[in-house]
Design a protein around this motif. Structure first.
Motif, PDB file in Angstrom:
ATOM      1  N   LEU A  96       0.819  -1.204   0.000  1.00  0.00           N
ATOM      2  CA  LEU A  96       0.000   0.000   0.000  1.00  0.00           C
ATOM      3  C   LEU A  96       0.861   1.265   0.000  1.00  0.00           C
ATOM      4  O   LEU A  96       0.496   2.278  -0.605  1.00  0.00           O
ATOM      5  N   ALA A  97       1.994   1.175   0.698  1.00  0.00           N
ATOM      6  CA  ALA A  97       2.893   2.329   0.749  1.00  0.00           C
ATOM      7  C   ALA A  97       3.707   2.476  -0.535  1.00  0.00           C
ATOM      8  O   ALA A  97       4.132   3.579  -0.894  1.00  0.00           O
ATOM      9  N   LEU A  98       3.907   1.361  -1.239  1.00  0.00           N
ATOM     10  CA  LEU A  98       4.756   1.377  -2.423  1.00  0.00           C
ATOM     11  C   LEU A  98       4.161   2.210  -3.554  1.00  0.00           C
ATOM     12  O   LEU A  98       4.887   2.938  -4.242  1.00  0.00           O
ATOM     13  N   MET A  99       2.845   2.128  -3.755  1.00  0.00           N
ATOM     14  CA  MET A  99       2.228   2.817  -4.877  1.00  0.00           C
ATOM     15  C   MET A  99       2.433   4.332  -4.822  1.00  0.00           C
ATOM     16  O   MET A  99       2.910   4.922  -5.804  1.00  0.00           O
ATOM     17  N   PRO A 100       2.096   5.018  -3.715  1.00  0.00           N
ATOM     18  CA  PRO A 100       2.334   6.475  -3.700  1.00  0.00           C
ATOM     19  C   PRO A 100       3.815   6.833  -3.795  1.00  0.00           C
ATOM     20  O   PRO A 100       4.165   7.885  -4.358  1.00  0.00           O
ATOM     21  N   ILE A 101       4.688   5.969  -3.267  1.00  0.00           N
ATOM     22  CA  ILE A 101       6.128   6.233  -3.370  1.00  0.00           C
ATOM     23  C   ILE A 101       6.574   6.201  -4.830  1.00  0.00           C
ATOM     24  O   ILE A 101       7.312   7.085  -5.303  1.00  0.00           O
ATOM     25  N   GLY A 106       8.158   8.836  -9.815  1.00  0.00           N
ATOM     26  CA  GLY A 106       7.907   9.042 -11.240  1.00  0.00           C
ATOM     27  C   GLY A 106       7.620  10.501 -11.566  1.00  0.00           C
ATOM     28  O   GLY A 106       8.098  11.043 -12.568  1.00  0.00           O
ATOM     29  N   ALA A 107       6.825  11.150 -10.699  1.00  0.00           N
ATOM     30  CA  ALA A 107       6.466  12.544 -10.938  1.00  0.00           C
ATOM     31  C   ALA A 107       7.656  13.475 -10.779  1.00  0.00           C
ATOM     32  O   ALA A 107       7.691  14.558 -11.377  1.00  0.00           O
ATOM     33  N   ALA A 108       8.636  13.074  -9.986  1.00  0.00           N
ATOM     34  CA  ALA A 108       9.802  13.935  -9.749  1.00  0.00           C
ATOM     35  C   ALA A 108      10.852  13.796 -10.848  1.00  0.00           C
ATOM     36  O   ALA A 108      11.698  14.687 -11.023  1.00  0.00           O
ATOM     37  N   LEU A 109      10.819  12.717 -11.616  1.00  0.00           N
ATOM     38  CA  LEU A 109      11.872  12.450 -12.603  1.00  0.00           C
ATOM     39  C   LEU A 109      11.994  13.522 -13.687  1.00  0.00           C
ATOM     40  O   LEU A 109      13.122  13.945 -14.005  1.00  0.00           O
ATOM     41  N   PRO A 110      10.895  13.968 -14.303  1.00  0.00           N
ATOM     42  CA  PRO A 110      11.052  14.981 -15.367  1.00  0.00           C
ATOM     43  C   PRO A 110      11.800  16.221 -14.889  1.00  0.00           C
ATOM     44  O   PRO A 110      12.715  16.714 -15.579  1.00  0.00           O
ATOM     45  N   TYR A 135       1.135  10.123 -13.547  1.00  0.00           N
ATOM     46  CA  TYR A 135      -0.061   9.447 -14.057  1.00  0.00           C
ATOM     47  C   TYR A 135       0.320   8.173 -14.807  1.00  0.00           C
ATOM     48  O   TYR A 135      -0.341   7.128 -14.660  1.00  0.00           O
ATOM     49  N   ILE A 136       1.391   8.224 -15.596  1.00  0.00           N
ATOM     50  CA  ILE A 136       1.851   7.044 -16.337  1.00  0.00           C
ATOM     51  C   ILE A 136       2.291   5.941 -15.372  1.00  0.00           C
ATOM     52  O   ILE A 136       1.980   4.761 -15.565  1.00  0.00           O
ATOM     53  N   VAL A 137       3.016   6.315 -14.308  1.00  0.00           N
ATOM     54  CA  VAL A 137       3.451   5.335 -13.317  1.00  0.00           C
ATOM     55  C   VAL A 137       2.236   4.662 -12.674  1.00  0.00           C
ATOM     56  O   VAL A 137       2.204   3.443 -12.483  1.00  0.00           O
ATOM     57  N   LEU A 138       1.208   5.444 -12.345  1.00  0.00           N
ATOM     58  CA  LEU A 138      -0.014   4.895 -11.768  1.00  0.00           C
ATOM     59  C   LEU A 138      -0.674   3.907 -12.725  1.00  0.00           C
ATOM     60  O   LEU A 138      -1.092   2.810 -12.315  1.00  0.00           O
ATOM     61  N   LEU A 139      -0.773   4.269 -14.005  1.00  0.00           N
ATOM     62  CA  LEU A 139      -1.384   3.390 -14.997  1.00  0.00           C
ATOM     63  C   LEU A 139      -0.594   2.101 -15.152  1.00  0.00           C
ATOM     64  O   LEU A 139      -1.185   1.010 -15.265  1.00  0.00           O
TER      65      LEU A 139
END
Length: 322
Positions: A96-101, A106-110, A135-139
């Motif tokens: 459960l903790a892994l997904m938001p991490i 992913g969001a910080a990479l760009p 969003y892509i990481v979530l998908l």
């Protein structure tokens, strides 16, 4: 009157998966034949088509309803936390903790890439890229979860062939006992692996047809073929869970009783007075878990353990201790 290795091997070899429609139909035909062999007539064996096809032997009005799901899962062992390190609770917390991490990373990479290479990108565009990457990481994460659910697991001896064998063993004992035969019903549930749908459908069917399951003691066998900790689980404290635990304790055994609405969730959750029966292991940090289920390594099923367990249940029901 015990589970024979021959019966177990027939199911292991001829029905290793009950994932697709034809596989389930074949399994139900096998179960019907086994039930007829041990003394149940065609009129006593019915199919309840409600959110799947549930096979019922006996009268659903019975005092005791013994259940097990006959369908088999997808390759979702990594999601269930079958880790010998952290147990099911710890591993599910980690998941459960892994997904938001992952989404955060992913969001910080760009922005990290843009800053590292000193790229000339306007801040508004950076924010957009960050959002898109997250969003892509979530998908991707969701796609991996869905794919693992729809790819059937090829070995399922503990989950839940062990439960099916337990019901057959108990049904054989009860079929030969005039005193208990009318008091016991056996239900093989469909679609447990898709959110307890079969048992929910059966509960709805009973309510619609005036069958008061609140008066019944529902005892659900799920994953009883591998593990060394006899474990009873209910979603809340129930009379049957207390009496089952007390009966085994009185017999000198040391079961563990847990109340849980999330971990060790199975078909018992759809019934008011119910308990789940399972065998678990202790993880290295002491938490309980179901080893190897929903993985290709689910090849363990201790027939002797099933025989001892069902002998105990038959004896305790006979003695009125449950």
């Amino acid at each position: 009157m015990a589970v024979t290795q021959q019966t177990a091997n027939e199911i292991f070899e001829n029905h290793p998966t009950r994932f697709k429609k034809k596989e389930k139909e074949s399994m139900r035909a096998e179960l019907r034949a086994k039930l007829k062999e041990i003394g149940y007539s065609d009129s006593e064996i019915t199919e309840v088509k409600a959110s799947g096809t549930n096979l019922v032997a006996g009268d659903p009005h019975a005092e005791y309803i013994f259940t097990a799901h006959y369908d088999t899962p997808g390759r979702t062992g990594w999601m269930l936390g079958t880790s010998k390190w952290f147990g099911m609770t710890g591993a599910n917390i980690f998941l459960l903790a892994l997904m938001p991490i992952l989404i955060f990373i992913g969001a910080a990479l760009p922005e990290l890439i843009i800053n590292n290479f000193n790229l000339n990108v306007e801040q508004e565009a950076v924010y957009g890229l960050n959002f898109l990457a997250g969003y892509i990481v979530l998908l991707v994460f969701m796609a991996v979860m869905i794919i693992s659910m729809v790819v059937k697991n090829k070995n399922n001896r503990n989950d839940n062939t062990s439960g099916v064998l337990s019901l057959l063993a108990l049904a054989e004992k009860v079929a030969a006992d005039d005193e208990l035969r009318g008091k016991c019903c056996f239900v093989f549930f469909d679609n447990e692996e898709w959110g307890l749908l079969g048992s929910a459908g059966f509960a709805g069917y009973c309510k619609k047809n005036g069958i008061n399951l609140k008066k019944s003691k529902v005892i659900n066998f799920d994953c009883v073929g591998y593990g060394d900790v006899l474990t009873f689980v209910s979603t809340k404290s129930t009379p049957v869970a207390k009496s089952v635990t007390a009966a085994f304790e009185e017999a000198g055994q040391k079961p563990v009783y847990k109340r849980s609405r999330m971990i060790f969730l199975s078909d018992h959750a759809n019934f008011k007075n119910s308990v789940m029966v399972s065998y678990t292991k202790h993880s290295l940090i002491g938490l309980l878990y179901l080893p190897l289920i929903h993985t290709a390594k689910d090849v363990e099923c201790d027939i002797g353990q099933i025989d001892r367990l069902t002998d105990n249940f038959y004896t305790f029901v006979k003695q009125g201790k449950i």
